[in-house]
Design a protein around this motif. Structure first.
Motif, short mmCIF file in Angstrom:
data_model
loop_
_atom_site.label_atom_id
_atom_site.label_comp_id
_atom_site.label_asym_id
_atom_site.label_seq_id
_atom_site.Cartn_x
_atom_site.Cartn_y
_atom_site.Cartn_z
N ILE A 151 0.86 -1.18 0.00
CA ILE A 151 0.00 0.00 0.00
C ILE A 151 0.90 1.23 0.00
CG2 ILE A 151 -0.27 -0.20 2.52
CD1 ILE A 151 -2.99 1.26 2.18
N HIS A 152 0.69 2.09 -0.98
CA HIS A 152 1.53 3.27 -1.16
C HIS A 152 0.71 4.51 -0.83
CE1 HIS A 152 4.03 6.02 -4.03
NE2 HIS A 152 4.49 6.06 -2.79
N ILE A 153 1.15 5.23 0.19
CA ILE A 153 0.50 6.49 0.58
C ILE A 153 1.49 7.61 0.31
CG2 ILE A 153 -0.45 7.86 2.47
CD1 ILE A 153 -0.44 4.12 2.83
N ARG A 154 1.28 8.32 -0.76
CA ARG A 154 2.21 9.40 -1.12
C ARG A 154 1.71 10.71 -0.55
NH1 ARG A 154 5.17 10.43 -6.92
NH2 ARG A 154 6.13 12.44 -6.43
N ILE A 176 -2.47 1.03 -4.83
CA ILE A 176 -1.60 2.10 -5.31
C ILE A 176 -2.29 3.45 -5.11
CG2 ILE A 176 -0.68 0.51 -7.03
CD1 ILE A 176 -2.04 2.31 -9.19
N CYS A 177 -1.51 4.51 -5.24
CA CYS A 177 -2.11 5.85 -5.28
C CYS A 177 -1.88 6.42 -6.67
CB CYS A 177 -1.50 6.74 -4.19
SG CYS A 177 0.23 7.14 -4.43
N ASN A 178 -2.21 7.67 -6.88
CA ASN A 178 -2.04 8.30 -8.19
C ASN A 178 -0.58 8.71 -8.39
OD1 ASN A 178 -2.36 10.27 -6.18
ND2 ASN A 178 -3.13 11.79 -7.64
N SER A 179 0.26 7.70 -8.43
CA SER A 179 1.71 7.89 -8.55
C SER A 179 2.26 6.86 -9.52
CB SER A 179 2.37 7.73 -7.18
OG SER A 179 3.77 7.55 -7.29
N ASP A 225 -2.93 -13.27 -11.52
CA ASP A 225 -4.05 -13.28 -10.58
C ASP A 225 -3.93 -12.21 -9.49
OD1 ASP A 225 -5.27 -15.49 -11.85
OD2 ASP A 225 -3.90 -16.85 -10.79
N LYS A 226 -3.00 -11.30 -9.64
CA LYS A 226 -2.84 -10.24 -8.63
C LYS A 226 -4.07 -9.34 -8.61
CE LYS A 226 -0.48 -7.22 -11.96
NZ LYS A 226 0.83 -6.73 -12.43
N ILE A 227 -4.32 -8.77 -7.46
CA ILE A 227 -5.39 -7.77 -7.30
C ILE A 227 -4.73 -6.42 -7.11
CG2 ILE A 227 -7.29 -6.98 -5.83
CD1 ILE A 227 -7.64 -9.98 -5.04
N VAL A 228 -5.09 -5.46 -7.95
CA VAL A 228 -4.55 -4.10 -7.84
C VAL A 228 -5.72 -3.14 -7.67
CG1 VAL A 228 -3.11 -2.32 -8.86
CG2 VAL A 228 -2.61 -4.73 -9.34
N ILE A 229 -5.70 -2.40 -6.57
CA ILE A 229 -6.72 -1.39 -6.31
C ILE A 229 -6.13 -0.03 -6.65
CG2 ILE A 229 -8.29 -0.40 -4.61
CD1 ILE A 229 -8.80 -3.36 -5.12
N ALA A 230 -6.84 0.76 -7.43
CA ALA A 230 -6.35 2.07 -7.90
C ALA A 230 -7.47 3.10 -7.78
CB ALA A 230 -5.88 1.96 -9.34
#
Length: 280
Positions: free
Chosen positions: A148-151, A234-237, A251-256
């Motif tokens: 989890i990326h928090i920019r 992810i964030c908008n980065s 099969d990865k899950i990516v939340i954007a």
């Protein structure tokens, strides 16, 4: 000769380099231009050769000479939100130098050479620090690793806030966590942020590893660790975009975020397989 301008931080450099790899399939005379990076003081300069062992230079020219050449001999092609279409870049031009300026932030620009891009963007594990090496050895041993990326940092500055900083705030991360936990049992969050104290105070993560040791020129190791996680928020980065994209698991899950900037919807950069959630 076709020249592609390189600028920005690591994530943007990677998008530009992926576009260059695609252009190289069509044209033998295409080069990336690092002239502007010689004077680029933001972030950590040109990093591709340090992170991925790619060639340091393809084309550099004195800035004053370049300005004269641009005026007399260059045809400049600006990216205008083509959303991955290669048509403006592969047509024939009569000018001796065609100069391409843009960020090319769309998977469609290199969709047919994904394997080549992944191969080019192979991290040099010989350069990782001891703490990162230790974490890599523990991945997946105690739950499902989710990045989890928090920019925050520069995104909170007034010059960036209105366009990009205001997008991924607390409501987005709560929505993203809810979406992830509906799909993944027993997640262990690997948290990447310049403001880990804010994260600890505002996000209720039951199990988390706070990655706080990759500083300065070691920052790229955060992206490498992201790419080793099983799933991603992810964030908008572009930095976390690549961290998720470089995970090869189908099969990865990516939340954007469903919105990327104040004027750009997430659909312009987020691959169709990823899950977009509201930012409010």
């Amino acid at each position: 000769m076709r020249l592609i301008k390189v600028t920005g931080g690591l994530g943007n450099q990677m998008f530009i380099y992926a576009f260059y790899l695609r252009m190289r399939k069509r044209f033998t005379d295409v080069r990336i231009d690092l002239s502007d990076m010689m004077h680029y003081k933001v972030h950590y300069g040109y990093e591709m050769h340090k992170v991925f062992n790619l060639p340091y230079t393809e084309f550099c020219i004195n800035q004053r000479v370049k300005k004269v050449l641009e005026f007399l001999f260059f045809k400049t092609i600006l990216e205008r939100r083509q959303h991955g279409s290669m048509k403006p870049y592969t047509r024939k031009y009569r000018w001796p130098f065609i100069y391409f300026k843009g960020f090319y932030q769309n998977e469609r620009y290199f969709e047919d050479i994904k394997d080549e891009v992944r191969n080019a963007f192979t991290f040099d594990l010989d350069k990782v620090n001891d703490k990162t090496r230790q974490i890599l050895g523990d991945f997946g041993s105690d739950g499902v690793p989710v990045s989890i990326h928090i920019r925050r940092g520069d995104y909170l500055l007034p010059k960036h806030w209105e366009a990009i900083g205001c997008i991924c705030q607390l409501p987005y991360y709560k929505n993203a966590l809810s979406a992830m936990e509906k799909r993944v049992k027993d997640p262990v969050y690997y948290v990447f942020s310049e403001d880990l104290e804010w994260v600890k105070q505002n996000l209720p993560l039951r199990r988390a590893v706070y990655v706080d040791w990759n500083k300065g020129e070691d920052s790229w190791q955060d992206m490498m660790l992201m790419s080793r996680c099983r799933h991603h928020i992810i964030c908008n980065s572009t930095f976390s975009w690549w961290g998720a994209w470089l995970n090869p698991d189908p099969d990865k899950i990516v939340i954007a975020p469903e919105q990327w900037t104040s004027t750009q919807p997430g659909s312009t950069i987020v691959p169709k397989e990823w899950i977009m959630v509201p930012i409010k």
